[in-house]
Design a protein around this motif. Structure first.
Motif, PDB file in Angstrom:
ATOM      1  N   ASN A 198       0.827  -1.204   0.000  1.00 23.56           N
ATOM      2  CA  ASN A 198       0.000   0.000   0.000  1.00 23.56           C
ATOM      3  C   ASN A 198       0.862   1.255   0.000  1.00 23.56           C
ATOM      4  O   ASN A 198       0.530   2.257  -0.645  1.00 23.56           O
ATOM      5  N   GLU A 204       3.902   1.474  -1.291  1.00 25.79           N
ATOM      6  CA  GLU A 204       4.494   1.584  -2.623  1.00 25.79           C
ATOM      7  C   GLU A 204       3.518   2.253  -3.586  1.00 25.79           C
ATOM      8  O   GLU A 204       3.906   3.081  -4.411  1.00 25.79           O
ATOM      9  N   GLU A 205       2.256   1.891  -3.467  1.00 28.76           N
ATOM     10  CA  GLU A 205       1.223   2.499  -4.309  1.00 28.76           C
ATOM     11  C   GLU A 205       1.092   3.990  -3.998  1.00 28.76           C
ATOM     12  O   GLU A 205       0.980   4.829  -4.902  1.00 28.76           O
ATOM     13  N   TYR A 206       1.133   4.312  -2.715  1.00 31.98           N
ATOM     14  CA  TYR A 206       1.071   5.718  -2.304  1.00 31.98           C
ATOM     15  C   TYR A 206       2.277   6.481  -2.844  1.00 31.98           C
ATOM     16  O   TYR A 206       2.142   7.582  -3.403  1.00 31.98           O
ATOM     17  N   LEU A 266       4.146   5.832  -5.379  1.00 33.82           N
ATOM     18  CA  LEU A 266       4.071   5.959  -6.833  1.00 33.82           C
ATOM     19  C   LEU A 266       3.288   7.198  -7.255  1.00 33.82           C
ATOM     20  O   LEU A 266       3.620   7.845  -8.255  1.00 33.82           O
ATOM     21  N   HIS A 267       2.259   7.546  -6.476  1.00 29.60           N
ATOM     22  CA  HIS A 267       1.381   8.655  -6.864  1.00 29.60           C
ATOM     23  C   HIS A 267       1.796  10.000  -6.259  1.00 29.60           C
ATOM     24  O   HIS A 267       1.127  11.002  -6.507  1.00 29.60           O
ATOM     25  N   THR A 268       2.886  10.019  -5.495  1.00 23.19           N
ATOM     26  CA  THR A 268       3.314  11.292  -4.900  1.00 23.19           C
ATOM     27  C   THR A 268       3.802  12.292  -5.945  1.00 23.19           C
ATOM     28  O   THR A 268       3.872  13.492  -5.663  1.00 23.19           O
ATOM     29  N   ASP A 279       2.331  12.575  -8.974  1.00 24.32           N
ATOM     30  CA  ASP A 279       1.264  12.798  -9.954  1.00 24.32           C
ATOM     31  C   ASP A 279       1.038  14.279 -10.235  1.00 24.32           C
ATOM     32  O   ASP A 279       0.721  14.663 -11.371  1.00 24.32           O
ATOM     33  N   ASP A 313       4.777  17.109 -16.276  1.00 21.07           N
ATOM     34  CA  ASP A 313       5.594  16.181 -17.055  1.00 21.07           C
ATOM     35  C   ASP A 313       6.843  16.869 -17.587  1.00 21.07           C
ATOM     36  O   ASP A 313       6.790  17.999 -18.102  1.00 21.07           O
ATOM     37  N   LYS A 369      10.945  14.970 -14.212  1.00 15.79           N
ATOM     38  CA  LYS A 369       9.963  14.112 -13.547  1.00 15.79           C
ATOM     39  C   LYS A 369      10.231  12.642 -13.867  1.00 15.79           C
ATOM     40  O   LYS A 369      10.137  11.778 -12.982  1.00 15.79           O
ATOM     41  N   LYS A 409      10.989   9.836 -10.965  1.00 17.69           N
ATOM     42  CA  LYS A 409      10.219   8.590 -10.808  1.00 17.69           C
ATOM     43  C   LYS A 409      11.115   7.373 -11.027  1.00 17.69           C
ATOM     44  O   LYS A 409      10.977   6.358 -10.327  1.00 17.69           O
TER      45      LYS A 409
END
Length: 280
Positions: free
Chosen positions: A3, A5-7, A9-11, A13, A17, A21, A25
Motif C-alpha cells: 500500500n 508503494e502504491e502511495y 508511486l502517486h506522490t 502525480d 511532465d 519528472k 520517478k
C-alpha cells in the motif's frame, strides 16, 4: 508495504511532465529496501498508531534518501554506474538531469510531508527535523566529512565512526524521531536518537563488509569500489571479522535502548534483526 508503494508511486502525480519528472520517478521507484519508511512504520506500531498515518512523512524521507543517492552516484562524488541493479540516474539520463532530479526530490519531500494529518505545531516539528537531519548539520555534514577523509593519507577509526554517524545514522534516526512526533511521544525522542545512532553505525559497518564479501548481483551496485578508490573503510581498519564483531556490538546497543522503552517493540525488533542479518 504494498500500500505504501502504491502511495509513493502517486506522490509525483501533481508534478508537471518533464525529463526531470521521469528521472525522479525512475530513481524513486527503482526498488530498494525502504528501510527508513519501515522504521517509521515500526515505531508507529510500537505506539499503537496505524502506519498509514505516517505515509506522507515516510514518502518524504524516501525522497530525501533517493535524492542523496542520485547525487552520491554523480561523477563529482562516487562516480558509480549501478544502483539497485539499474543504471544510475546520470547514466540513464544525463548528469544535468540527475542533478535537477535530486534537487526536485529534496524540495518535493517538504510538500509531501506537509500533508501529514497532525497539528500545525507538530507539523512544524516534523518539517524542521527533515531539514535538520538531512541538511548541513546532518547527512550533508557526513558527506563532506567523507569527502575530506578521502583526501587524507589516513583516517582513524574514531573519524570514520563520526562520518558514519552523520552520513548514514542521521537519515536512519530521522524516521524514528518523526514517528515520535506523529504519535505525540516527544518524551521518548532522546532514546530513539541513541537507537538511530547505533543502527546507523552497525548499518554502515555492514555496508563496508558487504562491499568486500558480496557480489554485484546481490548488492545491486558495484562492489570493491572503496578498495579501487583506495578509500579507508571499517574493514581496512578492523578486518572483516573485527568489523562483524563491532556491527553486532552496535546492534546490541540499539536493542538494549529499545528494551528501556515502554512500547510494543515486536515490529521494531523484527526489523532490526532483519538489518543485522542482511546480505545486501
Amino acid at each position: 508495504m504494498n500500500n505504501f508503494e502504491e502511495y509513493l508511486l502517486h506522490t509525483l502525480d501533481g508534478v508537471q511532465d518533464s525529463k526531470v519528472k521521469e528521472a525522479m520517478k525512475y530513481s524513486l521507484m527503482a526498488g530498494g529496501k525502504r528501510i527508513r519508511p519501515r522504521l517509521l512504520f515500526a515505531v508507529l506500531s510500537a505506539y499503537g498508531v496505524r502506519e498509514e498515518a505516517g505515509y506522507p512523512v515516510a514518502a518524504a524521507i524516501e525522497m530525501i534518501h533517493t535524492y542523496s543517492l542520485i547525487h552520491d552516484d554523480l561523477p563529482a562524488m562516487d562516480n558509480d554506474t549501478l544502483r539497485r541493479g539499474k543504471p544510475t540516474c546520470h547514466v540513464q539520463f544525463d548528469e544535468a538531469t540527475a542533478i535537477l532530479a535530486g534537487d526536485a526530490l529534496l524540495t518535493q519531500a517538504f510538500i509531501i510531508a506537509s500533508e501529514v494529518d497532525t497539528t500545525s505545531a507538530l507539523k512544524a516539528d516534523i518539517l524542521r527535523a527533515l531539514a535538520q537531519y538531512s541538511g548541513a548539520d546532518g547527512m550533508i555534514l557526513g558527506q563532506i566529512k567523507d569527502i575530506e577523509g578521502e583526501a587524507k593519507a589516513s583516517v582513524t577509526l574514531e573519524e570514520l565512526l563520526d562520518i558514519f554517524e552523520y552520513k548514514t545514522g542521521k537519515l536512519l534516526t530521522l524516521p524514528m524521531v518523526c514517528a515520535c512526533f506523529i504519535a505525540e511521544r516527544k518524551g521518548d525522542i532522546s532514546v530513539w536518537k541513541k537507537i538511530g545512532r547505533a543502527i546507523g553505525l552497525s548499518f554502515q559497518i555492514q555496508d563496508d563488509i558487504l562491499d568486500v564479501t558480496s557480489t554485484k548481483e546481490e548488492l545491486g551496485k558495484n562492489i570493491h569500489s572503496d578498495l579501487s578508490n583506495d578509500k579507508t573503510t571499517y574493514v581496512s581498519l578492523r578486518g572483516v571479522e573485527g568489523a562483524q564483531v563491532d556491527a553486532q556490538k552496535y546492534y546490541d546497543e540499539a536493542m538494549a535502548e529499545l528494551k528501556s522503552l515502554t512500547v510494543h517493540d515486536e515490529k521494531v525488533t523484527e526489523l532490526l534483526q532483519l538489518l543485522i542479518n542482511r546480505k545486501h
